[in-house]
Every structure is written in structure tokens, then in C-alpha cells.
Design a protein around this motif. Structure first.
Motif, PDB file in Angstrom:
ATOM      1  N   ASP A 149     -25.482 -10.127   6.173  1.00 16.23           N
ATOM      2  CA  ASP A 149     -25.316  -8.848   6.730  1.00 16.23           C
ATOM      3  C   ASP A 149     -26.854  -8.653   7.472  1.00 16.23           C
ATOM      4  N   PRO A 150     -26.785  -8.329   8.780  1.00 14.72           N
ATOM      5  CA  PRO A 150     -27.987  -7.852   9.564  1.00 14.72           C
ATOM      6  C   PRO A 150     -28.852  -7.057   8.985  1.00 14.72           C
ATOM      7  N   ASP A 151     -28.529  -6.252   8.025  1.00 16.11           N
ATOM      8  CA  ASP A 151     -29.330  -5.173   7.436  1.00 16.11           C
ATOM      9  C   ASP A 151     -30.374  -5.874   6.398  1.00 16.11           C
ATOM     10  N   GLU A 152     -29.827  -7.078   5.972  1.00 17.34           N
ATOM     11  CA  GLU A 152     -30.379  -7.685   4.961  1.00 17.34           C
ATOM     12  C   GLU A 152     -31.628  -8.230   5.544  1.00 17.34           C
ATOM     13  N   ILE A 153     -31.614  -8.787   6.699  1.00 14.57           N
ATOM     14  CA  ILE A 153     -32.900  -9.407   7.610  1.00 14.57           C
ATOM     15  C   ILE A 153     -33.724  -8.218   7.928  1.00 14.57           C
ATOM     16  N   TYR A 154     -33.216  -7.030   8.283  1.00  9.78           N
ATOM     17  CA  TYR A 154     -33.976  -6.042   8.823  1.00  9.78           C
ATOM     18  C   TYR A 154     -34.963  -5.460   7.381  1.00  9.78           C
ATOM     19  N   ALA A 155     -34.245  -5.461   6.191  1.00 13.58           N
ATOM     20  CA  ALA A 155     -35.032  -5.129   5.075  1.00 13.58           C
ATOM     21  C   ALA A 155     -36.241  -5.777   4.764  1.00 13.58           C
ATOM     22  N   ILE A 156     -36.252  -6.941   5.250  1.00 15.00           N
ATOM     23  CA  ILE A 156     -37.715  -7.657   5.093  1.00 15.00           C
ATOM     24  C   ILE A 156     -38.607  -7.735   6.381  1.00 15.00           C
ATOM     25  N   GLY A 157     -38.598  -6.739   6.997  1.00 13.63           N
ATOM     26  CA  GLY A 157     -39.206  -6.526   8.058  1.00 13.63           C
ATOM     27  C   GLY A 157     -39.040  -7.483   9.247  1.00 13.63           C
ATOM     28  N   PHE A 158     -37.951  -8.074   9.691  1.00 12.30           N
ATOM     29  CA  PHE A 158     -37.874  -9.217  10.473  1.00 12.30           C
ATOM     30  C   PHE A 158     -38.436  -8.785  11.952  1.00 12.30           C
ATOM     31  N   ASP A 159     -38.335  -7.603  12.488  1.00 13.19           N
ATOM     32  CA  ASP A 159     -38.806  -7.180  13.659  1.00 13.19           C
ATOM     33  C   ASP A 159     -40.418  -7.257  13.633  1.00 13.19           C
ATOM     34  N   GLU A 160     -40.979  -6.976  12.381  1.00  9.69           N
ATOM     35  CA  GLU A 160     -42.436  -7.032  12.368  1.00  9.69           C
ATOM     36  C   GLU A 160     -42.973  -8.493  12.373  1.00  9.69           C
ATOM     37  N   TYR A 161     -42.118  -9.555  12.053  1.00 11.12           N
ATOM     38  CA  TYR A 161     -42.611 -11.036  12.059  1.00 11.12           C
ATOM     39  C   TYR A 161     -42.501 -11.203  13.562  1.00 11.12           C
ATOM     40  N   ILE A 162     -41.285 -11.174  14.153  1.00  9.54           N
ATOM     41  CA  ILE A 162     -41.051 -11.696  15.210  1.00  9.54           C
ATOM     42  C   ILE A 162     -41.472 -10.935  16.538  1.00  9.54           C
ATOM     43  N   PHE A 163     -42.076  -9.809  16.204  1.00 14.90           N
ATOM     44  CA  PHE A 163     -42.823  -9.229  17.320  1.00 14.90           C
ATOM     45  C   PHE A 163     -44.484  -9.153  17.114  1.00 14.90           C
ATOM     46  N   SER A 164     -44.559 -10.152  16.081  1.00  6.16           N
ATOM     47  CA  SER A 164     -46.079 -10.108  15.734  1.00  6.16           C
ATOM     48  C   SER A 164     -46.788 -11.224  16.585  1.00  6.16           C
TER      49      SER A 164
END
Length: 153
Positions: A83-98
Motif C-alpha cells: 500500500d502506498p501509505d506504507e511507504i509514506y509512513a517511513i517518510g518517503f518524500d523526505e528521502y527522495i526530496f532531500s
């Protein structure tokens, strides 16, 4: 760009060259069947970035972080993400936009979350008269990735 490789070393050589050209904020998406060499490509990219740590696939942890290179490296394996929510829960956006480099194995599982600007690498197994080869196709989406034209082995 398409490359035909005959060994793990050749796969890693492409990764090393790519890693040496990477910039902060780059996103690299890897696709291909099990056992095609996605993690070996990641190891090569990490080596090109200067990562000194042992690279392992984060199959059960989703992401491994490496801070020993000239750039931070975030290595994702989303094979088991349901589920995409699972990846969001680990802070995916914070990683890829770092300011690190993000490598995402099995990126096709979360393609709706991948930014338009990224590098796509697909690895396919080829067999020719008993010989095993890999076809590695690399595409850059966005001007920031024009440097992939410099990859040559």
C-alpha cells in the motif's frame, strides 16, 4: 541508452560510472525480474558515489541509509510494499526530496509516487545459445539527467 552485459562486473561498471556522475537529489528507479542484477547495479552506483559500507538489499526494512560517500545514499526495496501509505509512513518524500541520492528497486510497484524527473533503469535477462546476458536500458527524464549520455563502458 541500452547496454548488453555479460557479467556482474560489467553491470557494476555501469553503476560505478553512473554513481560518479550523480548529484544531490537524484532519483534512480530500478526495475527487472528477480535475479536480474538490481542490487548489483545499486552496489556499483554506491561505489561510484564513494560509499564504503557493505550494500545489502533492504527487502524487509524498505530503506537502508548510507552516509559514508560524497553524497548520502537511500536504497529502497519496495517489493513487499502492499500500500502506498506504507511507504509514506517511513517518510518517503523526505528521502527522495532531500540532498541524497535515492535508489528505488521495484519502482514499478509505486510508480504513482515517483516524480516525473528521475532516471529509469530496466534490467532484463537474455539467453543466447546457453549464454546468459543482461540488457540494461537507462533513460533520464528531465534535463538534470542529461549526464547519463556520458555513461560508457
Amino acid at each position: 541508452m541500452k547496454y548488453i552485459v555479460k557479467s556482474v562486473e560489467e553491470t557494476m561498471a555501469i553503476g560505478i560510472k553512473l554513481g560518479s556522475l550523480c548529484n544531490a537529489g537524484d532519483i534512480i528507479c530500478l526495475t527487472g525480474d528477480l535475479g536480474t542484477g538490481k542490487t548489483h547495479m545499486t552496489k556499483g552506483i554506491a561505489q561510484g558515489i564513494g560509499v564504503k559500507d557493505h550494500i545489502t538489499s533492504p527487502t524487509f526494512t524498505i530503506v537502508n541509509e548510507y552516509h559514508s560517500g560524497r553524497l548520502k545514499l537511500y536504497h529502497f526495496d519496495v517489493y513487499r510494499v502492499n500500500d502506498p501509505d506504507e511507504i509514506y509512513a517511513i517518510g518517503f518524500d523526505e528521502y527522495i526530496f532531500s540532498d541524497g541520492v535515492s535508489i528505488i528497486e521495484w519502482s514499478n510497484y509505486i510508480e504513482e509516487l515517483i516524480p516525473e524527473e528521475h532516471i529509469s533503469i530496466n534490467i532484463e535477462k537474455l539467453n543466447d545459445m546457453g549464454e546468459s546476458y543482461r540488457a540494461i536500458t537507462i533513460n533520464g527524464y528531465g534535463q538534470r539527467y542529461d549526464y547519463i549520455k556520458e555513461i560508457a563502458i
